[in-house]
Design a protein around this motif. Structure first.
Motif, PDB file in Angstrom:
ATOM      1  N   GLU A 134       0.240  68.771 -70.554  1.00  0.00           N
ATOM      2  CA  GLU A 134       1.435  68.175 -71.163  1.00  0.00           C
ATOM      3  C   GLU A 134       1.226  68.045 -72.661  1.00  0.00           C
ATOM      4  O   GLU A 134       0.289  67.379 -73.125  1.00  0.00           O
ATOM      5  CB  GLU A 134       1.714  66.807 -70.553  1.00  0.00           C
ATOM      6  CG  GLU A 134       2.974  66.159 -71.094  1.00  0.00           C
ATOM      7  CD  GLU A 134       3.274  64.836 -70.429  1.00  0.00           C
ATOM      8  OE1 GLU A 134       4.196  64.131 -70.889  1.00  0.00           O
ATOM      9  OE2 GLU A 134       2.587  64.502 -69.447  1.00  0.00           O
ATOM     10  N   PHE A 140       8.508  66.107 -70.675  1.00  0.00           N
ATOM     11  CA  PHE A 140       9.868  65.740 -70.311  1.00  0.00           C
ATOM     12  C   PHE A 140      10.280  64.464 -71.030  1.00  0.00           C
ATOM     13  O   PHE A 140       9.444  63.659 -71.447  1.00  0.00           O
ATOM     14  CB  PHE A 140       9.980  65.539 -68.801  1.00  0.00           C
ATOM     15  CG  PHE A 140       9.766  66.795 -68.008  1.00  0.00           C
ATOM     16  CD1 PHE A 140      10.785  67.715 -67.856  1.00  0.00           C
ATOM     17  CD2 PHE A 140       8.541  67.065 -67.428  1.00  0.00           C
ATOM     18  CE1 PHE A 140      10.597  68.873 -67.140  1.00  0.00           C
ATOM     19  CE2 PHE A 140       8.329  68.224 -66.695  1.00  0.00           C
ATOM     20  CZ  PHE A 140       9.372  69.132 -66.557  1.00  0.00           C
ATOM     21  N   ASP A 144      14.509  61.704 -68.022  1.00  0.00           N
ATOM     22  CA  ASP A 144      14.883  63.065 -67.671  1.00  0.00           C
ATOM     23  C   ASP A 144      15.313  63.114 -66.201  1.00  0.00           C
ATOM     24  O   ASP A 144      14.617  62.609 -65.322  1.00  0.00           O
ATOM     25  CB  ASP A 144      13.710  64.013 -67.901  1.00  0.00           C
ATOM     26  CG  ASP A 144      14.037  65.439 -67.512  1.00  0.00           C
ATOM     27  OD1 ASP A 144      14.895  66.036 -68.178  1.00  0.00           O
ATOM     28  OD2 ASP A 144      13.463  65.922 -66.519  1.00  0.00           O
TER      29      ASP A 144
END
Length: 478
Positions: A134, A140, A144
């Motif tokens: 990530e 995200f 989200d």
């Protein structure tokens, strides 16, 4: 500040002063919006002049410096330059704070900033080639809900619950995502009825049932017809579809069959849910929290009755304000699932009003219904809910000020008329031949484009169509 300053001033200052400052806050709130309407900007430009005139009657002349006078020109500047988010200094100031954080040696701040910035850029470059990690580019959003769902509808909703999904082998300090409960018969009928009344495939069945009630008793008022229709439609719909299935009618589609059979009594209950980029919590979940995520507003087009004897109801948009109390997921035999919010709705007649500052006030001591009657309607689809905040009003006990939440990364691209125009433009583009969009002088085999242009279109000439020499033109120029 522009959202909460007018609320904080209510009751602390005279109404004349509070109203003038509230108008100035509304001006900046509209001006700093993500979407600007040109007609609204013209109105703001005229209104801010009146607001400054009101302030001149309150504050001394020393208050009105050049910076205060520049407020008059902000609306015109926004109309010329566009939204202010692309031109103000907040991003620059945040970036300067980031550069300041790179300083490790105060004796040489410039060198520290250069080394820190170079290291930061190297890490960003390397993160583009990291998989299954990530990073800033693939993480995200916090709220989200963009999980891929085909054919998104009310029976196939987009959204996700929050919490721990399952036991992963070690203790995780998170609440369980869902719990299975057996819903009581009354609440199950209310939830199922709301799903039927908001499904487009059931509209012709609803109209047939309403006509049947009117034929059986022609003296009923529209209010009484709607009440009987709301109470008896689910059972009538199930029996009607069963008879059509026996006759092998083509009117019964697969989704109609599953809706007529009704949902299962075992439902899933959530305490937190994210939908449309907004986080919602139930009142029980946020009881010990300092944040507020249970405020809901739903805008519907409905018929308003003055009383039970009213024979001429009025149709219009009505805003219903409520507080989220429960989140359930109806399961139609595993074929369809619907996420519903159960709320305490404020009575729009007694518990909702607008004060002289233009603020909407609600009072949860006056509820639309308690939900104990089977004809009550406490449920809405999760996709229909919009988020609001309720701010305590110190001047009036029990009354709360409504503040609408602003959703990130969501923009209002225009009204229905502009959307129709865009669709019409798309249809026109589809009618254009693709060969007309390709330049005939371009050869796709190589990167060279051959263009033939007549010389008379390039060389200058005089009134008698005689070409002018470059040397003569340069001499005349100097």
């Amino acid at each position: 500040m522009q959202e909460f300053l007018p609320i904080a001033m209510k009751g602390c200052l005279p109404d004349k002063v509070s109203l003038a400052i509230s108008d100035l806050c509304c001006f900046f709130k509209e001006l700093c919006g993500k979407v600007l309407n040109e007609s609204n900007l013209e109105h703001l430009e005229h209104q801010v002049a009146l607001t400054l005139c009101q302030l001149e009657q309150i504050f001394p002349p020393s208050f009105f410096t050049v910076m205060v006078h520049l407020v008059i020109h902000l609306a015109h500047e926004a109309r010329v330059g566009g939204p202010v988010h692309y031109r103000w200094m907040y991003p620059i100031e945040r970036f300067l704070l980031t550069l300041k954080s790179f300083v490790r040696n105060r004796a040489h701040p410039e060198g520290s900033i250069a080394e820190g910035y170079l290291a930061h850029e190297c890490l960003i470059f390397c993160s583009r080639y990291l998989s299954r990690v990530e990073t800033h580019f693939n993480q995200f959003a916090r709220n989200d809900d963009s999980c891929f769902v085909e054919n998104v509808s009310v029976l196939n909703p987009r959204g996700r619950p929050l919490g721990r999904k399952k036991q992963v082998g070690f203790n995780v300090k998170k609440r369980k995502r869902a719990s299975r409960i057996s819903l009581d018969k009354k609440a199950l009928v209310q939830a199922h009825r709301y799903v039927l009344f908001n499904s487009n495939n059931v509209d012709h069945f609803r109209k047939a049932h309403t006509d049947l009630i009117k034929r059986q008793n022609r003296r009923l008022s529209p209010y009484e017809v709607d009440k009987i229709h709301s109470k008896e439609f689910p059972d009538w719909f199930r029996e009607r579809v069963a008879r059509l299935e026996e006759q092998d009618s083509t009117l019964v589609a697969n989704d109609i069959k599953w809706l007529a059979r009704g949902p299962l009594e075992i439902v899933r209950r959530y305490s937190r849910y994210i939908v449309n980029g907004v986080r919602f919590h139930t009142k029980t979940r946020e009881r010990c929290l300092k944040t507020q995520n249970s405020g809901i507003v739903v805008t519907v087009k409905t018929l308003s009755y003055a009383s039970s004897r009213d024979k001429n109801p009025k149709e219009g948009e009505i805003h219903y304000y409520g507080a989220l109390t429960d989140i359930i997921q109806l399961d139609y035999s595993g074929k369809y699932k619907a996420i519903l919010f159960k709320c305490d709705w404020v009575d729009i007649n007694r518990g909702c009003k607008i004060d002289n500052f233009g603020m909407t006030l609600v009072n949860f001591n006056y509820l639309q219904h308690t939900g104990n009657d089977i004809c009550d309607d406490p449920f809405v689809f999760a996709s229909q809910a919009k988020k609001v905040f309720y701010v305590e009003n110190k001047t009036q006990n029990g009354w709360l000020v409504v503040v609408h939440a602003k959703i990130r990364d969501v923009y209002d691209m225009g009204d229905e008329q502009s959307n129709d125009t865009d669709q019409g433009n798309e249809q026109v583009l589809q009618e254009i031949n693709h060969n007309d969009l390709i330049r005939p002088e371009a050869d796709d085999s190589d990167d060279i484009i051959e263009v033939t242009i007549p010389m008379e279109n390039i060389l200058p000439h005089d009134k008698d169509d005689n070409y002018i020499d470059d040397d003569e033109s340069d001499a005349d120029f100097f």
